[in-house]
Scaffold this motif. Sequence first.
Motif, mmCIF file in Angstrom:
data_model
loop_
_atom_site.group_PDB
_atom_site.id
_atom_site.type_symbol
_atom_site.label_atom_id
_atom_site.label_comp_id
_atom_site.label_asym_id
_atom_site.label_seq_id
_atom_site.Cartn_x
_atom_site.Cartn_y
_atom_site.Cartn_z
ATOM 1 N N GLU A 200 63.648 88.826 -4.847
ATOM 2 C CA GLU A 200 62.354 88.191 -4.615
ATOM 3 C C GLU A 200 61.993 87.372 -5.841
ATOM 4 O O GLU A 200 62.088 87.865 -6.968
ATOM 5 N N SER A 201 61.611 86.127 -5.637
ATOM 6 C CA SER A 201 61.186 85.274 -6.738
ATOM 7 C C SER A 201 60.018 84.439 -6.262
ATOM 8 O O SER A 201 60.123 83.738 -5.250
ATOM 9 N N GLY A 202 58.894 84.534 -6.954
ATOM 10 C CA GLY A 202 57.708 83.801 -6.547
ATOM 11 C C GLY A 202 57.213 84.209 -5.175
ATOM 12 O O GLY A 202 56.662 83.392 -4.437
ATOM 13 N N GLY A 203 57.454 85.474 -4.813
ATOM 14 C CA GLY A 203 57.005 85.963 -3.520
ATOM 15 C C GLY A 203 57.923 85.607 -2.373
ATOM 16 O O GLY A 203 57.681 85.991 -1.221
ATOM 17 N N GLN A 204 59.016 84.888 -2.668
ATOM 18 C CA GLN A 204 59.960 84.475 -1.631
ATOM 19 C C GLN A 204 61.252 85.282 -1.725
ATOM 20 O O GLN A 204 61.768 85.508 -2.817
ATOM 21 N N LYS A 205 61.754 85.722 -0.559
ATOM 22 C CA LYS A 205 63.046 86.412 -0.531
ATOM 23 C C LYS A 205 64.156 85.414 -0.836
ATOM 24 O O LYS A 205 64.096 84.251 -0.418
ATOM 25 N N GLY A 206 65.146 85.865 -1.569
ATOM 26 C CA GLY A 206 66.291 85.018 -1.893
ATOM 27 C C GLY A 206 67.540 85.539 -1.214
ATOM 28 O O GLY A 206 67.710 85.439 -0.006
ATOM 29 N N ILE A 207 68.421 86.134 -2.001
ATOM 30 C CA ILE A 207 69.637 86.706 -1.433
ATOM 31 C C ILE A 207 69.304 88.002 -0.697
ATOM 32 O O ILE A 207 68.404 88.747 -1.078
ATOM 33 N N GLN A 208 70.044 88.282 0.369
ATOM 34 C CA GLN A 208 69.897 89.527 1.114
ATOM 35 C C GLN A 208 71.258 89.922 1.665
ATOM 36 O O GLN A 208 72.061 89.059 2.025
ATOM 37 N N GLY A 209 71.525 91.225 1.728
ATOM 38 C CA GLY A 209 72.781 91.682 2.295
ATOM 39 C C GLY A 209 72.852 93.195 2.311
ATOM 40 O O GLY A 209 71.867 93.890 2.058
ATOM 41 N N GLU A 210 74.032 93.711 2.628
ATOM 42 C CA GLU A 210 74.263 95.139 2.685
ATOM 43 C C GLU A 210 75.380 95.517 1.721
ATOM 44 O O GLU A 210 76.191 94.670 1.313
ATOM 45 N N LEU A 211 75.414 96.792 1.349
ATOM 46 C CA LEU A 211 76.485 97.326 0.519
ATOM 47 C C LEU A 211 77.300 98.313 1.354
ATOM 48 O O LEU A 211 76.761 99.275 1.888
ATOM 49 N N ASN A 226 77.675 91.407 5.215
ATOM 50 C CA ASN A 226 76.548 90.945 6.035
ATOM 51 C C ASN A 226 75.482 90.229 5.200
ATOM 52 O O ASN A 226 74.285 90.455 5.357
ATOM 53 N N GLY A 227 75.932 89.374 4.301
ATOM 54 C CA GLY A 227 74.991 88.631 3.470
ATOM 55 C C GLY A 227 74.320 87.503 4.240
ATOM 56 O O GLY A 227 74.864 86.995 5.227
ATOM 57 N N ASN A 228 73.134 87.104 3.787
ATOM 58 C CA ASN A 228 72.466 85.967 4.408
ATOM 59 C C ASN A 228 73.083 84.668 3.913
ATOM 60 O O ASN A 228 74.058 84.661 3.145
ATOM 61 N N VAL A 229 72.515 83.555 4.331
ATOM 62 C CA VAL A 229 73.079 82.245 3.967
ATOM 63 C C VAL A 229 73.157 82.086 2.455
ATOM 64 O O VAL A 229 74.153 81.568 1.917
ATOM 65 N N ALA A 230 72.118 82.552 1.746
ATOM 66 C CA ALA A 230 72.091 82.405 0.283
ATOM 67 C C ALA A 230 73.260 83.142 -0.369
ATOM 68 O O ALA A 230 73.811 82.684 -1.377
#
Length: 300
Positions: A200-211, A226-230
């Motif tokens: 999270e940066s500036g209230g916005q989600k950035g990278i997302q995924g699973e381990l 299963n990572g997002n586009v970022a």
Amino acid sequence: MASTVPHISLFWEVQNWESALGVVTAATGNDKFEKGSRDIFKSQKIDLNQPFPKLEFDGNKIRMAGLNEPLIVGETAAEFTYQTVSFVYNPNKSVRTNYENMRKAWKQFPELNFPLNLSTRKLASTTDPVYATLFTVIGASATLGDAGIPVGGYFGFKWYKNTSDPILLECSTGEIAQVKGKDRLVIDTLPTGQQVFFSESGGQKGIQGELEKITLRGKESFAITNGNVAVNELRIADAVELNKKLMAMKTMCAKPEEVDHFNLSSRRIQEAINSGKVKLALDHRASPSTQDPDSVSGVR
């Protein structure tokens, strides 16, 4: 409390030799390595304000200009092998003794360009002094490893905006987070046991995924899936750095004393950055992607 995690990422993040040495002092709270290295480099008229040479690192091999073969990382942060000849840096001995022992081990390789002795001054180098780069990387890694300072947890993958706040590690049941000001990098454990991460940066989600739990070189580890586009748009080298940072967070949170150790070290590093003693690279630099059958990324 010795760490076996190589500390290569710090060399991508600093502007020059001065800052590389300054990070070791700030992180450990001890200037032994910096003072000893300065004495050696001063005798050889090495300009510590020049940019630190570019390194590539794929997990167990370090490549840099001037080496005929990669430098192989050993089982600990103090063990390295060049062309089948090993050298172990001993933090309990003087910096000069370690330098002399490294020279004895590797002086047979002319490309390293060792001086005959430290009283033999070379002209101010206009090219990267290979032996000095090697010694800095090895000595810093061994010194930080011996002190148990996971500098890779501070440097490496950049998920935050630059601020004067230190990066702090917070551990609670079900959540691990690195926090810098208002920015966060979080690992959450869901009720199902599945582990997810996001920034999270500036209230916005950035990278997302699973381990995903995997076995890596005979040991339990985790891979990003299963990572997002970022995440999917990251270069391989950046994804590797992200995975290393997430693993460092998990490892440290398993031991409360390591969390305290990291946060104290992180505050000192940030103070050195804020004061100008440590200058960070203007642009974030990660290791270029390398094609190597021995490379393990921990990313799927």
